[in-house]
Design a protein around this motif. Sequence first.
Motif, mmCIF file in Angstrom:
data_model
loop_
_atom_site.group_PDB
_atom_site.id
_atom_site.type_symbol
_atom_site.label_atom_id
_atom_site.label_comp_id
_atom_site.label_asym_id
_atom_site.label_seq_id
_atom_site.Cartn_x
_atom_site.Cartn_y
_atom_site.Cartn_z
ATOM 1 N N LYS A 1 0.802 -1.222 0.000
ATOM 2 C CA LYS A 1 0.000 0.000 0.000
ATOM 3 C C LYS A 1 0.839 1.277 0.000
ATOM 4 O O LYS A 1 0.471 2.270 -0.629
ATOM 5 C CB LYS A 1 -0.963 0.007 1.182
ATOM 6 N N SER A 2 1.990 1.250 0.691
ATOM 7 C CA SER A 2 2.808 2.469 0.743
ATOM 8 C C SER A 2 3.383 2.826 -0.618
ATOM 9 O O SER A 2 3.495 4.002 -0.973
ATOM 10 C CB SER A 2 3.957 2.288 1.750
ATOM 11 N N TYR B 1 -0.315 2.876 -3.402
ATOM 12 C CA TYR B 1 -1.583 3.573 -3.182
ATOM 13 C C TYR B 1 -1.491 4.833 -2.326
ATOM 14 O O TYR B 1 -2.479 5.292 -1.787
ATOM 15 C CB TYR B 1 -2.593 2.610 -2.535
ATOM 16 N N GLY B 2 -0.331 5.403 -2.217
ATOM 17 C CA GLY B 2 -0.265 6.636 -1.444
ATOM 18 C C GLY B 2 1.152 7.067 -1.161
ATOM 19 O O GLY B 2 2.102 6.626 -1.797
ATOM 20 N N THR B 3 1.287 7.936 -0.161
ATOM 21 C CA THR B 3 2.598 8.434 0.237
ATOM 22 C C THR B 3 2.906 7.952 1.645
ATOM 23 O O THR B 3 2.046 7.986 2.527
ATOM 24 C CB THR B 3 2.629 9.971 0.212
ATOM 25 N N VAL C 1 -0.581 8.829 3.730
ATOM 26 C CA VAL C 1 -1.875 9.098 3.086
ATOM 27 C C VAL C 1 -2.061 8.084 1.958
ATOM 28 O O VAL C 1 -1.171 7.917 1.117
ATOM 29 C CB VAL C 1 -1.934 10.530 2.516
ATOM 30 N N TYR C 2 -3.209 7.424 1.957
ATOM 31 C CA TYR C 2 -3.475 6.420 0.931
ATOM 32 C C TYR C 2 -4.676 6.843 0.098
ATOM 33 O O TYR C 2 -5.721 7.218 0.632
ATOM 34 C CB TYR C 2 -3.732 5.053 1.575
ATOM 35 N N ASN C 3 -4.506 6.783 -1.244
ATOM 36 C CA ASN C 3 -5.578 7.216 -2.133
ATOM 37 C C ASN C 3 -6.493 6.072 -2.557
ATOM 38 O O ASN C 3 -7.415 6.268 -3.343
ATOM 39 C CB ASN C 3 -4.998 7.900 -3.380
ATOM 40 N N LYS C 4 -6.220 4.871 -2.060
ATOM 41 C CA LYS C 4 -7.094 3.723 -2.324
ATOM 42 C C LYS C 4 -7.265 2.922 -1.047
ATOM 43 O O LYS C 4 -6.280 2.509 -0.428
ATOM 44 C CB LYS C 4 -6.498 2.816 -3.415
ATOM 45 N N THR C 5 -8.502 2.717 -0.668
ATOM 46 C CA THR C 5 -8.779 1.841 0.461
ATOM 47 C C THR C 5 -8.640 0.396 0.010
ATOM 48 O O THR C 5 -8.545 0.104 -1.190
ATOM 49 C CB THR C 5 -10.200 2.077 0.988
#
Length: 635
Positions: free
Chosen positions: A264-265, A268-270, A363-367
């Motif tokens: 996920k890091s 899908y986000g920072t 911060v993740y832009n996809k759950t």
Amino acid sequence: MLEGLRVASQNWIGRAIMALVMGVIVISFAIWGVGDVFRGMTSQRLARVGGGEVSIDAYRNAYQNELRRIQQRMRRAITNEEAHQSGLDLQILERLITEVALDQEAGQLGLAMSDETVQRLLASEKVFQGADGKFDAMRFKQIANDAGFSERGFLADQKNAYLRKTLTDIVVAGVEPPKLMVEAIHRFRNESRTIEYFVLPPSLVGAAATPSDEELKKYFDEREQTFRAKEYRKLTTLVVSPSAIGKPDSVSAEEARKLYDEVKSKRYGTPEKRDVRQIVLKSDSEAEAALAKLKAGADFDALAAELKLNPKDINLGLVEQRDFGDAAVGAAVFALSAPGLTEPVHTAFGTVVSQVKSITPAVYNKTFEQAEPELRAEIAAQRATPEVRKLHELIEDQRASGKPLAEAAKAAGLETQVFEAVDDAGNDRSGKPIASLPSGPDLVKAAFASDIGVDNDTVATRDGGYVWYEVEGIEPARQKTFEEVKEAVADAMRSEAAQKALAAKADEVVAKLNAGQSIEEVAKELGLQVQRANDVKREARPDFNTNVIVQFFDVAPRNAGSVVVDNGRLVFFVRDSKTPVFDPNSIESKTIAQQLKPALNNDLLEQYVGGLEKALGVDINQRALQAATGAERDR
């Protein structure tokens, strides 16, 4: 016959005749057959480099090895013609000429290396190490054999390679990018502009007049090639790939969740960042004393000043855990659950005390719920890989028995897909891309290099699968008649006229702005609204495409310009331009210098090698080069 020759040579007449005959034979061979024995085998030399040479065999081996590597990476066959068009043949030759030149220079400089040193260096190369991280003799032998060498020959080749590297390292040692170059890139990257703009819509110049039939015909005649019907091919395809045969429904939610947590890091986000300051001290005791002062309430900046440390060296700014050169320091900084001080961490450069000023959460832009379908598909594709290999063998067996692709697919429990019309860009008859076309450009290129009834090699998919295809029909390209494209010609003429009128209007507006009239006044006269874009840099942004941004920086500050956009013509005024002060010691400047260094080293080496080859002299046998690559046979 030998006995006859012996008897004939017993008297002086026989010996004279034999001498004459053998002389004729020797001269004949020298002229027509074995002259190369007396001329140093020059027919086997592809290039002469000073006192050295590149042999045809050495070139052919290097060429074939590189071609094999490319084919393995591309997962398809590469023809000699394709390799020639990409310049591979000349790249290989240039590399070999460079090696011969450097070998001679290393020899003249007296550079040498013992066999023991070469063996030690080879043992440290990861490519020769097994799963346990130790030198694997069998792996070494296999690699040497694949490269066409005996073990002794491979050692000698590697010794020369290490000596060449030693020489080139000497050439670029101590070279650093000039400060002026670093500053120029800093200015280019960080210059920001404030842009005021509005868009002139096509409606502002009104609709173009309807052209007459005579005008349409003239326009068509002048641009006849623009209105040609492209060649189309009917294709039957069969796709066997992990993503095509995988079954996402068989993947559990727990498995998908585990993969999500792992990636996920990155995807899908920072990741989490922390604002960090550091003090590096010479000893553990000094670090403990400094930490005690900080815990007692001492100011971090004041302590740094007391220790005579540069403020720029202690402030790291917002950093990720991977940004730390020493993993232990990064681990200590990110182990804190809240802003505060870390315990001293001993490193090779001293003992480090860090302060975390603030924490910016990840911060993740996809759950997980949003990413779950693609994660399930990914896991299913990984599981399907063994099945892909089995199906590949089954289909190849069916094709080897002469069955058409549709029958081979049916025998494997699969179905083919038919595309009625595909052009050389992967579009259908309407000019729209065919989204479902497997392997896209690779399949199109292969299909247009094939013909009806040809048994083709497979085309690789990006996920390690295969695409079989057959060309079922070919509709040749042709010139369309005027009657067929009359409406399209009229549309093209109207569009071209509108663009010219809009460009003329934009030039008129730009002239007013450059004459001193404010952009607000001009926009009000046209009934348009002025917009402002702040902090525009030479980098991608969602509101402007690359071409528009380039135009923004082609105009001097306090001047205007215009550029074509999708919805008309954008007229802009450069309100101001700012560039931050250049600091050669900043992290950014050091990063720029580090990024420039490889390119600078390459340029320096190119000049060095070029001068070396010029001094030695290089001659290339072009006919031998064509024969060695097989270029003549492919053409």
